[in-house]
Write a protein that holds these residues in place. Sequence first.
Motif, mmCIF file in Angstrom:
data_model
loop_
_atom_site.group_PDB
_atom_site.id
_atom_site.type_symbol
_atom_site.label_atom_id
_atom_site.label_comp_id
_atom_site.label_asym_id
_atom_site.label_seq_id
_atom_site.Cartn_x
_atom_site.Cartn_y
_atom_site.Cartn_z
ATOM 1 N N PRO A 183 -17.011 3.555 -15.050
ATOM 2 C CA PRO A 183 -18.435 3.315 -15.864
ATOM 3 C C PRO A 183 -17.955 3.357 -17.653
ATOM 4 C CG PRO A 183 -18.986 5.225 -14.502
ATOM 5 C CD PRO A 183 -17.401 4.927 -14.428
ATOM 6 N N ALA A 184 -16.925 4.149 -17.832
ATOM 7 C CA ALA A 184 -16.695 4.506 -19.457
ATOM 8 C C ALA A 184 -15.544 3.468 -19.656
ATOM 9 C CB ALA A 184 -16.255 5.979 -19.686
ATOM 10 N N ALA A 189 -9.879 1.558 -15.262
ATOM 11 C CA ALA A 189 -10.189 1.900 -14.130
ATOM 12 C C ALA A 189 -9.641 0.753 -12.882
ATOM 13 C CB ALA A 189 -11.395 2.163 -13.516
ATOM 14 N N PHE A 190 -9.723 -0.541 -13.207
ATOM 15 C CA PHE A 190 -9.236 -1.470 -12.506
ATOM 16 C C PHE A 190 -7.859 -1.674 -12.399
ATOM 17 C CE2 PHE A 190 -8.475 -6.006 -11.477
ATOM 18 C CZ PHE A 190 -9.753 -6.427 -10.579
ATOM 19 N N TYR A 191 -6.993 -1.455 -13.621
ATOM 20 C CA TYR A 191 -5.554 -1.575 -13.400
ATOM 21 C C TYR A 191 -4.835 -0.274 -13.427
ATOM 22 C CZ TYR A 191 -6.622 -6.349 -15.246
ATOM 23 O OH TYR A 191 -6.905 -7.734 -15.696
ATOM 24 N N LEU A 192 -5.205 0.898 -13.415
ATOM 25 C CA LEU A 192 -4.602 1.930 -13.245
ATOM 26 C C LEU A 192 -4.042 2.143 -12.046
ATOM 27 C CD1 LEU A 192 -5.693 4.349 -16.052
ATOM 28 C CD2 LEU A 192 -3.546 3.120 -15.925
ATOM 29 N N PRO A 193 -2.828 2.755 -11.632
ATOM 30 C CA PRO A 193 -2.629 2.854 -10.149
ATOM 31 C C PRO A 193 -3.389 4.245 -9.660
ATOM 32 C CG PRO A 193 -0.755 3.610 -11.581
ATOM 33 C CD PRO A 193 -1.643 2.746 -12.391
ATOM 34 N N VAL A 194 -3.501 5.218 -10.612
ATOM 35 C CA VAL A 194 -4.357 6.615 -10.118
ATOM 36 C C VAL A 194 -5.496 6.143 -9.720
ATOM 37 C CG1 VAL A 194 -5.179 7.081 -12.649
ATOM 38 C CG2 VAL A 194 -4.826 8.811 -10.854
ATOM 39 N N THR A 195 -6.484 5.294 -10.251
ATOM 40 C CA THR A 195 -7.727 4.928 -9.635
ATOM 41 C C THR A 195 -7.688 3.933 -8.489
ATOM 42 O OG1 THR A 195 -7.906 3.096 -11.159
ATOM 43 C CG2 THR A 195 -8.684 5.091 -11.792
ATOM 44 N N ARG A 196 -6.477 3.600 -8.041
ATOM 45 C CA ARG A 196 -6.404 2.592 -6.907
ATOM 46 C C ARG A 196 -5.705 3.232 -5.467
ATOM 47 N NH1 ARG A 196 -9.246 -2.374 -6.627
ATOM 48 N NH2 ARG A 196 -9.376 -3.192 -8.755
ATOM 49 N N PHE A 197 -5.102 4.397 -5.777
ATOM 50 C CA PHE A 197 -4.353 5.079 -4.581
ATOM 51 C C PHE A 197 -4.971 5.590 -3.723
ATOM 52 C CE2 PHE A 197 0.007 6.433 -7.172
ATOM 53 C CZ PHE A 197 0.208 5.020 -7.169
ATOM 54 N N TRP A 198 -6.239 5.821 -3.900
ATOM 55 C CA TRP A 198 -7.208 6.232 -2.790
ATOM 56 C C TRP A 198 -7.549 5.144 -1.903
ATOM 57 C CZ3 TRP A 198 -11.766 4.180 -1.468
ATOM 58 C CH2 TRP A 198 -12.493 3.035 -2.545
ATOM 59 N N GLU A 199 -7.480 3.735 -2.258
ATOM 60 C CA GLU A 199 -7.413 2.608 -1.582
ATOM 61 C C GLU A 199 -6.338 2.641 -0.495
ATOM 62 O OE1 GLU A 199 -8.604 -1.041 -3.255
ATOM 63 O OE2 GLU A 199 -9.694 0.113 -4.756
ATOM 64 N N PHE A 253 -16.392 -2.230 -11.087
ATOM 65 C CA PHE A 253 -15.705 -2.305 -10.190
ATOM 66 C C PHE A 253 -14.386 -1.513 -10.531
ATOM 67 C CE2 PHE A 253 -12.783 -3.996 -6.775
ATOM 68 C CZ PHE A 253 -13.592 -3.761 -5.462
ATOM 69 N N PRO A 254 -13.641 -0.676 -9.784
ATOM 70 C CA PRO A 254 -13.974 -0.346 -8.307
ATOM 71 C C PRO A 254 -15.101 0.442 -8.011
ATOM 72 C CG PRO A 254 -11.659 0.288 -8.769
ATOM 73 C CD PRO A 254 -12.298 -0.154 -10.183
#
Length: 649
Positions: A183-184, A189-199, A253-254
Amino acid sequence: MKPAYRSDIDGLRAIAVLLVVGFHAFPTAVKGGFIGVDVFFVISGFLITSIVCQAVDRGNFSFATFYARRINRIFPALLLVLAACAIGGWFLLFPIDYRYAGKAIGFGAAFLANIALLHDSGYFDTSSELNPLLHLWSLGVEEQFYLLWPPVIILAWRWKNGAVVAAVAILVVSFATNLLLTPAHPSAAFYLPVTRFWELMTGCLLAIVAVKHTDRLSAVFAQHAAMLRNIGAIAGLALIAAGAALIDRSRAFPGWWAVLPVLGAALVIATGPDTWIGRRLLGNRAMVYVGLISYPLYLWHWPVLAAIRIARLGEEPPPLMKLIAVLVAFGLADFTYRFVEPRIRYRPTRAKTAAAFVGVALVGLIGAGIYLADGVPSRFSASVQIVTRDHQAEAMPAYRLGSCFLGSGSTFAPACDDAASPGSPRIALWGDSHAAHLYPGLLTVQRSDGGFSLSQYTTAGCPPIFGYVSAQTPGCTAANENARERLMALKPDTVILVARQWRDYDGPDHDPAAIDSMIKATLAELRNIGIRRIVVVGRFPSWRTPPKRILAQAYRAEAAGFISASEIPTRDGPPRLDRSEADANERLRTFFMAQGVAFISPTPVFCNDQGCLLAVPGDGTPVTFDGSHLTVASSQFFVRKVAKELLGR
């Protein structure tokens, strides 16, 4: 170091890549197709962890072998695409675009495209549709995962359930970070690996459970295994379909939305290849074929689509042209799969692996060289170089970005107020980016003619309205409050107000009547402060295709002999011109003059019955560096033209 082949996973790859290609080619029809990348992430996490877990379980894992296989799998097709972009860009791209393409090539070769795109995202972004390597951001996330995850799981494997605990911990932290940042800070959130690793970690957990707890799972599913697996596979595809249908670019998103494709992909993988979905849909020959070429197809499709958009000066190509481009991408992907990948991937040697690594490194260095050489402008004539140089880089310091033109923050620098000159009036410029682009012109007039002091309070995406709340620009209210304090302290003789839009910055949710009331209240407060003269500058013409592209293409056509010098356009009208804003300015004139405020319409300065100026007369510089923001020369031209009305003298 190779898990058992599963045709259903190739079929799932096919769904993922077709969603992505569909979205990029036909974004209004396949609105949520970008979730295909999230499906890819789950597949990658599952396959890579399967490779590592099975090798560790057998006691023969080797980092050298693992990374050599990654190079053999990924580098050959990537090298071909990066080299094609470097060569094609030489002939197709103008210097500023070729410069950014060189940067994309360099970061793409280093698997840092996601970080580069995050760094570049901002108020004046280069059009993403013209970036031929935009899609490499996802490859960057995967490669960063490949570097970090294997050492972690090998270390955790020493303890009972250590791998599961490590995977769950990373998944929870990553997912929580994703929910907090989306949200912020949506770009982060879209590009950083830390916000995508859960996928990716969702797929990792499936692989760990499959290796460590196969017997236990078999016992659970033993009684109704076939029925449960079929239901799970159908539910998985339904979740992916729901994600594609419900998610679009307007969603945050995500965030929570990414759970749909991630959980859907996990269910399809977990239920295995023996379901009806796995055998009949995902396992059929056509789907398996698309899955087999999915990696080179993913690499090729976006540069091909970007190329036709570049050739059309950024205009959206017709559907048939995009369909042909997709077919070309399929052909290139098939060629890469049949004739390039097998030479290294399926017949590897140390020399071939080293050659692939060195090749990608070299093309990355070439990309860096293109960037450092400013896109090699010497390829073009002097007239094209004038038109295509980086006018945005020139404009940002002239707009005083970061100090008196705020992209973030809410406090203007002390230098935003000139030192007062005894007996001379003070003029304050207040508004958004369309106010900031007047500052270079005002400064030029001040330096040449003198006679006034100048203040600048401008904030991106923030109209000059006291109390205005903007969801897109959180600092807007505070920045305008800071402007209020400065205006009360200095009491300038004239305030110039400018906004790209007065009523609909944050979409249709704003009530126009309420905004009009806020504008009237702002004007009344300015008068109460003691400001004697208020001037509003209206909306500037805007282009869907920036004037620099139109002009550069015309100069190139002249050089090729397709047109004569007299046919190079000086003005442009539809279809490339978005709006002259003549009607909007007349409505604004009526509104503001009813409030007793002077109004200046930019339309007559830039436009006539034949269209709107593309370049500054006698200078050759484009009037805007993007769709609507003035270049420095254009700002100077405009302010000179309206100086008497603007300055009141």
